[in-house]
Design a protein around this motif. Structure first.
Motif, PDB file in Angstrom:
ATOM      1  N   PRO A   7      57.348  28.485  35.182  1.00  0.00           N
ATOM      2  CA  PRO A   7      57.187  27.820  36.455  1.00  0.00           C
ATOM      3  C   PRO A   7      57.144  26.261  35.966  1.00  0.00           C
ATOM      4  CG  PRO A   7      54.847  28.588  36.342  1.00  0.00           C
ATOM      5  CD  PRO A   7      55.657  29.438  35.357  1.00  0.00           C
ATOM      6  N   CYS A   8      58.005  25.650  36.943  1.00  0.00           N
ATOM      7  CA  CYS A   8      57.781  24.019  36.595  1.00  0.00           C
ATOM      8  C   CYS A   8      56.582  23.548  37.288  1.00  0.00           C
ATOM      9  CB  CYS A   8      59.090  23.464  37.563  1.00  0.00           C
ATOM     10  SG  CYS A   8      59.260  21.616  37.355  1.00  0.00           S
ATOM     11  N   CYS A  11      57.737  21.186  40.681  1.00  0.00           N
ATOM     12  CA  CYS A  11      58.385  21.704  41.949  1.00  0.00           C
ATOM     13  C   CYS A  11      58.247  23.257  42.184  1.00  0.00           C
ATOM     14  CB  CYS A  11      59.820  21.534  42.026  1.00  0.00           C
ATOM     15  SG  CYS A  11      60.822  22.649  40.791  1.00  0.00           S
ATOM     16  N   GLN A  12      57.474  23.990  40.935  1.00  0.00           N
ATOM     17  CA  GLN A  12      57.181  25.235  40.988  1.00  0.00           C
ATOM     18  C   GLN A  12      58.238  26.500  40.923  1.00  0.00           C
ATOM     19  OE1 GLN A  12      53.942  25.885  40.350  1.00  0.00           O
ATOM     20  NE2 GLN A  12      53.715  23.756  40.261  1.00  0.00           N
ATOM     21  N   THR A  13      59.538  25.832  40.706  1.00  0.00           N
ATOM     22  CA  THR A  13      60.424  26.640  40.793  1.00  0.00           C
ATOM     23  C   THR A  13      60.354  27.504  39.352  1.00  0.00           C
ATOM     24  OG1 THR A  13      62.176  25.051  41.592  1.00  0.00           O
ATOM     25  CG2 THR A  13      63.144  26.749  40.337  1.00  0.00           C
ATOM     26  N   ASN A  15      61.779  29.088  36.370  1.00  0.00           N
ATOM     27  CA  ASN A  15      62.880  28.928  35.333  1.00  0.00           C
ATOM     28  C   ASN A  15      62.929  30.269  34.098  1.00  0.00           C
ATOM     29  OD1 ASN A  15      63.990  26.218  36.055  1.00  0.00           O
ATOM     30  ND2 ASN A  15      61.631  25.899  35.997  1.00  0.00           N
ATOM     31  N   CYS A  22      63.868  21.621  34.130  1.00  0.00           N
ATOM     32  CA  CYS A  22      64.016  22.652  35.225  1.00  0.00           C
ATOM     33  C   CYS A  22      65.251  22.813  35.894  1.00  0.00           C
ATOM     34  CB  CYS A  22      62.963  22.014  36.410  1.00  0.00           C
ATOM     35  SG  CYS A  22      62.820  22.575  37.723  1.00  0.00           S
ATOM     36  N   ASN A  24      65.960  23.168  39.090  1.00  0.00           N
ATOM     37  CA  ASN A  24      65.833  22.529  40.420  1.00  0.00           C
ATOM     38  C   ASN A  24      65.784  20.915  40.316  1.00  0.00           C
ATOM     39  OD1 ASN A  24      65.741  22.656  43.168  1.00  0.00           O
ATOM     40  ND2 ASN A  24      63.586  22.394  43.147  1.00  0.00           N
TER      41      ASN A  24
END
Length: 64
Positions: A7-8, A11-13, A15, A22, A24
């Motif tokens: 997770p980033c 932004c919690q995306t 990957n 990231c 996003n």
């Protein structure tokens, strides 16, 4: 493709594990995530063995 996702922190995306940025937001991916289970277990093992050694030492050190 790897099944691991990282997770980033911004932004919690999720990957892919090998990415450096990231997908996003473009921010750099942290090498070690602060909430990583592996990191927490490593800290737990160190604390556990320190307490065990301390207790064994105290068993022999304290007067009876």
């Amino acid at each position: 493709m790897s099944d691991q996702k990282t997770p980033c922190l911004y932004c919690q995306t999720l990957n892919e594990a090998g990415q450096s940025d990231c997908k996003n937001c473009g921010m750099p991916i942290a090498e070690y995530h602060p909430q990583s289970r592996k990191r927490g277990l490593k800290l737990f093992h160190k604390a556990f063995w320190l307490i065990v050694i301390f207790c064994v030492f105290m068993i022999f050190y304290l007067p009876r």
